[in-house]
Design a protein around this motif. Structure first.
Motif, PDB file in Angstrom:
ATOM      1  N   HIS A  45       0.826  -1.202   0.000  1.00  0.00           N
ATOM      2  CA  HIS A  45       0.000   0.000   0.000  1.00  0.00           C
ATOM      3  C   HIS A  45       0.864   1.258   0.000  1.00  0.00           C
ATOM      4  O   HIS A  45       0.394   2.330  -0.417  1.00  0.00           O
ATOM      5  N   GLY A 161      -5.352  -8.254   5.312  1.00  0.00           N
ATOM      6  CA  GLY A 161      -4.288  -7.396   4.828  1.00  0.00           C
ATOM      7  C   GLY A 161      -2.946  -8.092   4.903  1.00  0.00           C
ATOM      8  O   GLY A 161      -2.804  -9.137   5.549  1.00  0.00           O
ATOM      9  N   THR A 240      -5.111   1.850  10.079  1.00  0.00           N
ATOM     10  CA  THR A 240      -5.878   2.045   8.857  1.00  0.00           C
ATOM     11  C   THR A 240      -7.290   2.544   9.132  1.00  0.00           C
ATOM     12  O   THR A 240      -7.936   3.093   8.245  1.00  0.00           O
ATOM     13  N   SER A 304      -8.318  -2.231  -5.147  1.00  0.00           N
ATOM     14  CA  SER A 304      -9.697  -2.687  -4.969  1.00  0.00           C
ATOM     15  C   SER A 304     -10.032  -2.999  -3.520  1.00  0.00           C
ATOM     16  O   SER A 304     -11.199  -2.964  -3.116  1.00  0.00           O
ATOM     17  N   GLY A 305      -9.015  -3.343  -2.726  1.00  0.00           N
ATOM     18  CA  GLY A 305      -9.251  -3.709  -1.330  1.00  0.00           C
ATOM     19  C   GLY A 305      -9.735  -5.135  -1.144  1.00  0.00           C
ATOM     20  O   GLY A 305     -10.025  -5.553  -0.022  1.00  0.00           O
ATOM     21  N   ASN A 306      -9.808  -5.892  -2.223  1.00  0.00           N
ATOM     22  CA  ASN A 306     -10.314  -7.269  -2.136  1.00  0.00           C
ATOM     23  C   ASN A 306      -9.206  -8.311  -2.061  1.00  0.00           C
ATOM     24  O   ASN A 306      -9.457  -9.496  -2.226  1.00  0.00           O
TER      25      ASN A 306
END
Length: 317
Positions: A45, A161, A240, A304-306
């Protein structure tokens, strides 16, 4: 050489700031630096933040992205690149690759020779490229800061994550009872498959734990405090979901809790992580491996965060 780099900053659409194209060959700012032929690299990230304009001044653009890599040094040795560079000019005394020096999302990267750690023979370049940032952070949180060898039970907040998923795998491999939370039911199923007891955020644990791996922040910190056994270590490496939690200090002193900050790790700790992975046949959780030509798709996947685990680039493709 071909590389993926930030050409500008775009806080709203970071992918618009990403370019894949030719960049100059790596420069050696000091005689003890060497050039590594990169065989695989992985995304973090941190790369998205750079594209958004966080932590990198505009006068350093264009900047090659990437902190993580595995490859071959000038002597033909297979190595993993430790991404922290000593930097007296930086207020922190150090910087990550892609901050003051070009990063690893390129055919070649220059680093101090002292930043090269031997890659275990049984580990692929793709697997090794996952370890230097997120996995090293998790390893340090558990071992050096969390003293997990003194405890039996671990809570990992926000698993899914990169750091949290690594912490689950490592804690299970170290023989601990592991509890892990996630808001996503699908991720809870995948966490359970890794050997942890998967729970919804805020759920009551069957027991209080000796170590808490906290990367979420304000949204989970009260639960971390309530889940901690007397003398437990709550190790924080991220926030986060908010960096100003409400902390019940009576619980902290009555339970004699330790709240510890942690970032990255040392070259010796990276060597320790690689040794542990080799001895216990631990392999990093990989969400997707793409050829280098798939850089835009890799960044879109991360954004996308997926993701569940690491997004990796195989530089042979």
């Amino acid at each position: 050489m071909r590389a993926a780099y930030a050409s500008k900053f775009d806080a709203d659409d970071p992918l618009a700031a990403l370019v894949v194209g030719d960049r100059p060959e790596p420069a050696h700012p000091d005689p003890d630096w060497v050039t590594v032929q990169v065989r695989a690299s992985s995304l973090n990230h941190h790369d998205i933040w750079t594209l958004r304009g966080v932590g990198l001044p505009a006068d350093r653009l264009p900047m090659i992205l990437g902190c993580d890599a595995a490859g071959v040094d000038p002597d033909g040795n297979e190595v993993v690149v430790y991404p922290v560079i000593p930097d007296p000019g930086d207020p922190r005394g150090m910087s990550l690759l892609s901050e003051n020096h070009p990063g690893t999302l390129a055919e070649r990267v220059a680093v101090p020779r002292a930043n090269l750690v031997p890659k275990p023979a049984g580990m692929s370049f793709v697997e090794a490229a996952c370890l230097p940032t997120a996995w090293l952070t998790a390893y340090r949180m558990l071992t050096t800061r969390g003293r997990v060898d003194e405890g039996e039970a671990v809570l990992v907040q926000g698993a899914g994550g990169g750091v949290a998923t690594a912490a689950v795998v490592l804690a299970v491999a170290l023989g601990k009872r592991v509890y892990a939370t996630s808001r996503d039911a699908g991720k809870r199923d995948r966490i359970a498959a890794l050997g942890a007891t998967a729970l919804s955020p805020g759920a009551r644990l069957p027991e209080r734990v000796d170590v808490v791996v906290e990367t979420v922040g304000a949204a989970t910190f009260d639960h971390s405090l309530k889940s901690a056994a007397p003398g437990a270590r709550i190790v924080v490496s991220g926030a986060t979901a908010g960096y100003e939690p409400s902390v019940n200090l009576r619980r902290v002193f009555a339970m004699q809790l330790e709240i510890l900050g942690s970032t990255m790790g040392t070259p010796a700790e990276l060597a320790g992580l690689l040794d542990l992975c080799a001895r216990r046949e631990i392999r990093p959780v990989i969400d997707e491996t793409l050829p280098f030509s798939g850089v835009p798709e890799a960044f879109a996947r991360l954004l996308s965060g997926n993701v569940f685990g690491k997004v990796v680039l195989d530089h042979a493709g």
